[in-house]
Enzyme design. Structure first.
Site, short mmCIF file in Angstrom:
data_model
loop_
_atom_site.label_atom_id
_atom_site.label_comp_id
_atom_site.label_asym_id
_atom_site.label_seq_id
_atom_site.Cartn_x
_atom_site.Cartn_y
_atom_site.Cartn_z
NE ARG A 1 15.26 79.11 17.72
CZ ARG A 1 15.56 79.60 18.94
NH1 ARG A 1 16.53 80.49 19.07
NH2 ARG A 1 14.90 79.21 20.00
CE LYS B 1 15.73 75.39 21.44
NZ LYS B 1 16.94 75.25 22.25
CD GLU C 1 25.15 78.24 20.65
OE1 GLU C 1 24.25 78.83 21.26
OE2 GLU C 1 24.95 77.61 19.60
N1 PLP Z 1 21.91 78.46 22.16
C1 PLP Z 1 21.49 77.20 22.33
C2 PLP Z 1 22.38 76.09 21.95
C3 PLP Z 1 20.20 76.98 22.87
O1 PLP Z 1 19.78 75.74 23.06
C4 PLP Z 1 19.41 78.08 23.22
C5 PLP Z 1 18.06 77.88 23.75
O2 PLP Z 1 17.09 77.95 23.08
C6 PLP Z 1 19.91 79.37 23.03
C7 PLP Z 1 21.17 79.52 22.50
C8 PLP Z 1 19.10 80.57 23.38
O3 PLP Z 1 18.11 80.79 22.42
P1 PLP Z 1 16.77 81.55 22.80
O4 PLP Z 1 17.18 82.86 23.33
O5 PLP Z 1 16.05 81.65 21.51
O6 PLP Z 1 16.09 80.71 23.79
C1 COI Z 2 15.96 77.14 25.94
O1 COI Z 2 16.54 78.07 26.49
O2 COI Z 2 14.74 77.20 25.65
C2 COI Z 2 16.64 75.91 25.58
O3 COI Z 2 16.13 75.17 24.79
C3 COI Z 2 17.93 75.60 26.21
C4 COI Z 2 17.94 74.28 26.88
C5 COI Z 2 19.32 74.05 27.34
C6 COI Z 2 16.98 74.18 28.02
#
Ligand code: PLP
Ligand code: COI
Length: 340
Positions: A82, A184, A220
């Site tokens: 990612r 991200k 989200e």
């Molecule tokens: N959506 C957003 C905007 C995020 O910042 C995050 C955090 O990483 C997620 C979703 C959840 O992603 P993950 O499960 O890969 O941490």
């Molecule tokens: C994560 O879950 O790793 C994120 O980057 C989300 C952030 C809001 C802390």
């Protein structure tokens, strides 16, 4: 390995400096090998690409102590891939994915004393990030970059841990169609700060963002994907090109189907159908699974039958299975758990 003297069970989601971090530099078209350093500070030109035009992206993953005392992390290869996608979209040089995983392991190993003990409720949060470090004044990508990974022990993202939270439907948008919502990028978070401060002032824990084009579909929150459970026990998760493809959400879809025998739907979710769901939650690395008890849409309250006291029963099963896999209590699918 002697652990640091930290009150693990009372940690919030905050930063504390740890012993070592990884730093690699990109210059003249190539990455150097990178090193672990004790220096937690960065010195930059005042005109660095990151400071002027927000050329930066990041990742988030965790390391855990398993029941039998091993240190592991969860699907770091997906964070590496990612991050490659984020870099490509932001005209930044990709840090090789295999080296990303090696650097994550090296940082965790070097800070093993900060990996919270099994059963403490805390975990080690790992933050890889990259930014344009050379000077740019015309709007263009930087020539030089720095890739770094630090880690810090954390507790629950939402105060109260597994207590259901309250969310409001937000009037501002997070991501445009064909924009950067699916990567991200730091900029996605900078532009959500106004909304989160306002949400907190109004007594809400988070914002629910809608699709910017029609404002009819659920996207989200600022830092997590949504999961919904139907009254007949299906997992439904919103599908959109402008939300971040959460690794936790993708993992939960597998857990639901393969471990719990649930039906899974990954599809557009209309705002006007969410009142029909039995349970709702937020999922992400930081959020793990945080139950949502109530969503407020401009004064109209949508209260999930699971209530404001506890996680709903299906959310609980998903939570227990996912964290069971992460902490080594339940056998993981091939490749999900990487030992340090
Ligand atoms: N959506 C957003 C905007 C995020 O910042 C995050 C955090 O990483 C997620 C979703 C959840 O992603 P993950 O499960 O890969 O941490
Ligand atoms: C994560 O879950 O790793 C994120 O980057 C989300 C952030 C809001 C802390």
């Amino acid at each position: 390995m002697e652990k640091k003297n930290i009150d693990w069970s009372n940690l919030g989601f905050g930063y504390q400096v740890t012993d070592k971090r990884f730093v690699a530099n990109y210059k003249d078209g190539a990455w150097d090998d990178g090193v672990l350093t004790e220096d937690a500070t960065i010195t930059l030109t005042e005109c660095a690409g990151v400071l002027q035009y927000a050329q930066t992206c990041f990742e988030g993953l965790k390391a855990y102590t398993t029941e039998d005392g091993r240190t592991v992390c969860f699907r770091p290869d997906l964070n590496a891939s990612r991050m490659s996608d984020s870099c490509k979209r932001l005209e930044m040089p990709v840090f090789p994915e295999d080296k990303f995983v090696e650097a994550v392991k090296a940082v965790v190993k070097a800070n093993e004393a900060y990996v919270p003990p099994y059963g403490s409720g805390a975990t080690l949060y790992i933050r890889p990030y990259m930014f344009g470090s050379s000077a740019v004044i015309g709007v263009k990508p930087a020539d030089e970059y720095q890739f770094r990974i630090f880690c810090t022990p954390v507790g629950p993202y939402f105060k109260g841990g597994a207590k259901p939270i309250t969310i409001r439907v937000c009037d501002y948008d997070r991501a445009a169609p064909h924009g950067t919502g699916h990567i991200k990028a730091g900029l996605n978070y900078a532009m959500s700060l106004y909304q989160i401060v306002d949400a907190h002032e109004q007594g809400y824990d988070e914002n629910m963002y809608l699709d910017a084009a029609t404002r009819t579909y659920v996207e989200e929150t600022g830092g997590a994907n949504f999961i919904f459970i139907t009254k007949d026990g299906k997992l439904v998760t919103p599908k959109s090109d402008s939300i971040l493809p959460s690794i936790t959400r993708r993992s939960l879809m597998v857990v639901a189907e393969k471990y719990l025998g649930m039906e899974v739907e990954h599809r557009q979710v209309r705002l006007d159908e969410i009142g029909e769901f039995a349970e709702c939650g937020l999922c992400g690395t930081a959020a793990v699974i945080s139950p949502v008890g109530k969503i407020v849409d401009h004064g109209k309250e949508i209260c999930f039958p699971s209530g404001m006291d506890d996680m709903g029963p299906v959310t609980r099963k998903l939570y227990d299975t996912l964290t069971g896999i992460q902490m080594g209590r339940i056998e993981a699918p091939e490749g999900w758990i990487v030992e340090i």
